[in-house]
Design an enzyme around this catalytic site. Structure first.
Site, PDB file in Angstrom:
ATOM      1  N   ALA A  42       0.823  -1.211   0.000  1.00 19.75           N
ATOM      2  CA  ALA A  42       0.000   0.000   0.000  1.00 19.75           C
ATOM      3  C   ALA A  42       0.856   1.260   0.000  1.00 19.75           C
ATOM      4  O   ALA A  42       0.586   2.209  -0.746  1.00 19.75           O
ATOM      5  CB  ALA A  42      -0.933  -0.009   1.207  1.00 19.75           C
ATOM      6  N   CYS A  47       3.180 -12.734   0.052  1.00 20.12           N
ATOM      7  CA  CYS A  47       2.445 -13.894  -0.457  1.00 20.12           C
ATOM      8  C   CYS A  47       3.384 -14.941  -1.054  1.00 20.12           C
ATOM      9  O   CYS A  47       3.017 -16.117  -1.170  1.00 20.12           O
ATOM     10  CB  CYS A  47       1.437 -13.460  -1.517  1.00 20.12           C
ATOM     11  SG  CYS A  47       0.176 -12.315  -0.918  1.00 20.12           S
TER      12      CYS A  47
END
Length: 450
Positions: free
Chosen positions: A14, A47
């Site tokens: 972000a 991830c």
């Protein structure tokens, strides 16, 4: 005239998306951008950590999208190893871990999430690892290289299942200890049971309905077993896959409004509802469910990147709004692919829908084509209007990404009947003539197959 000052706290998905979006719209002479990151790396893929642990990704640097030097070439100053210790929103300043005070005109809080850790003895012992930072992955890899042979994974969500798979592939005996009765709590029970069976067929031991009570340690202080009310599970490695909560300690102390989910309360431009010059994006921010309109907290890199881009675009002067989430996600364990989107049955009931569910079994390819694998598709739809509310898919290779077709249909507000008539591709290597998602939609709409 001096440039405006944008300060970004947090240098992962972000934060760096916000910085780069703002830079594209405003040059350095108009907007000075500084990013503070407490860790050594920015713009890395959390991830991808399980796949680095599993040696599917051999080089950790492959998980880093861009380095501070590359951001500097775009006139974005990145300070790694620098923690924001205190924010003074009225004065527009931040005090850093190095004792420096920096000023800002616009602030983006992108402090991310923190792994959930139950308050039990031994959870901070050596040998207990999260899966959050690249350093976590390095620690797990080191434990495996040092001879770890038995692993206990706490939690059966996406990270828990992925870590169980890669650790087993590295030769470890793996036990998954669940507080819930089934893995993947955002799936319906009948779908979770299929996953549980697949894990057992792979040789992964699943112990449900057993909240962890303690991590027992050996003479060296390292983890040696996980205990529950039912039993004790020996191990030399414990991996936490219990989910993520928002990291809002800095924001709360500064007086930013915290929403009902425990994350920072923002509007659809990612602007704080309590401080107009402050934005928040990613795992630390609250968002909303597109179907129900309710506030939710969903910690996924897809949303973090998009939210950061929205915040950076607005700061850069371009109108942008975050469009909400459906909770779409996909993962795999062994050859079993798992996808879900929208509302499961429990969520549909909680939202007050009069709903129906339909489940069909099919194959990922034409049944006569080599490599056709079983696939199960479950749809949740509104009983009155037929509007699609949710979808779940479990199956062999080629099954999982079909969830994106369902997510698109739900995003567009299609009914089961409308979706059943959609023009999807067909060729025997890719699907039966009626794709399983279309079959499910036709069953849900009670349109007979020709």
């Amino acid at each position: 005239m001096s440039a405006d000052r944008l300060l970004v706290v947090g240098g992962d998905a972000a934060g760096m998306s916000a910085a780069t979006a703002a830079r594209r719209l405003r040059p350095a002479e108009d907007l000075a951008i500084t990013v503070l990151e407490q860790g050594p790396d920015v713009a890395f893929s959390a991830c991808g950590i399980p796949y680095w642990v599993g040696d599917l990704v051999e080089d950790r640097d492959r998980l880093i999208a861009r380095t501070p030097r590359e951001f500097a070439a775009q006139d974005v100053e990145v300070r790694t190893g620098t923690r924001a210790e205190e924010l003074d929103l009225d004065a527009g300043t931040v005090r850093t871990s190095g004792g420096e005070t920096l000023g800002f005109d616009r602030l983006v809080v992108a402090t991310g999430g923190r792994p959930l850790r139950p308050d039990v003895p031994g959870l901070d012992a050596p040998g207990v690892h999260g899966v959050h930072r690249l350093a976590d992955g390095a620690g797990i890899r080191a434990a495996v290289a040092a001879g770890a042979r038995r692993a206990v994974v706490l939690g059966g969500g996406y990270i828990g299942l992925e870590m169980a798979e890669v650790l087993q592939a590295r030769g470890l005996e793996v036990t998954i200890v669940l507080a819930d009765s089934l893995p993947m709590s955002l799936l319906d029970a009948d779908m979770g049971e299929r996953i549980c069976k697949a894990l057992g067929d792979m040789g992964i031991d699943v112990q449900p309905d057993q909240p962890v009570r303690a991590v027992e340690t050996g003479a060296d202080g390292a983890a040696r077993a996980v205990t529950t009310d039912v039993g004790s599970y020996a191990c030399d490695l414990v991996v936490l896959g219990l989910g993520m909560g928002p990291e809002v300690e800095l924001a709360r102390a500064a007086g930013l409004r915290i929403g009902e989910t425990g994350a920072i309360d923002v509007d659809r431009t990612q602007r704080s509802r309590s401080h107009g010059s402050v934005y928040a994006a990613g795992d630390c921010s609250q968002t909303f469910h597109r179907l129900t309109g309710e506030a939710v907290h969903v910690a996924l890199g897809t949303h973090a990147n998009k939210q950061g881009r929205v915040a950076g675009s607005v700061i850069g002067g371009r109108a942008a709004r975050f469009a909400g989430v459906l909770g779409t996600a996909v993962t795999k364990v062994g050859d079993l692919e798992i996808g879900r989107t929208g509302l499961c049955s429990g969520q549909a009931e909680a939202a007050g829908h009069d709903f129906r569910t339909e489940t069909i079994e099919g194959t990922t390819r034409a049944g006569y084509y080599p490599g056709a694998e079983p696939i199960t598709v479950k749809l949740v739809s509104d009983s009155g209007s037929g509007q699609l509310l949710g979808g779940q898919i479990i199956g062999g290779p080629g099954a999982g990404k079909r969830i994106d077709v369902l997510a698109t249909a739900i995003w567009a507000g299609l009914t089961a009947e409308e979706f059943a008539g959609s023009d999807l591709s067909y060729a025997p290597p890719f699907s039966p003539v009626y794709d399983p998602v279309v079959v499910a939609a036709r069953v849900a709409s009670r349109v007979e197959l020709g």
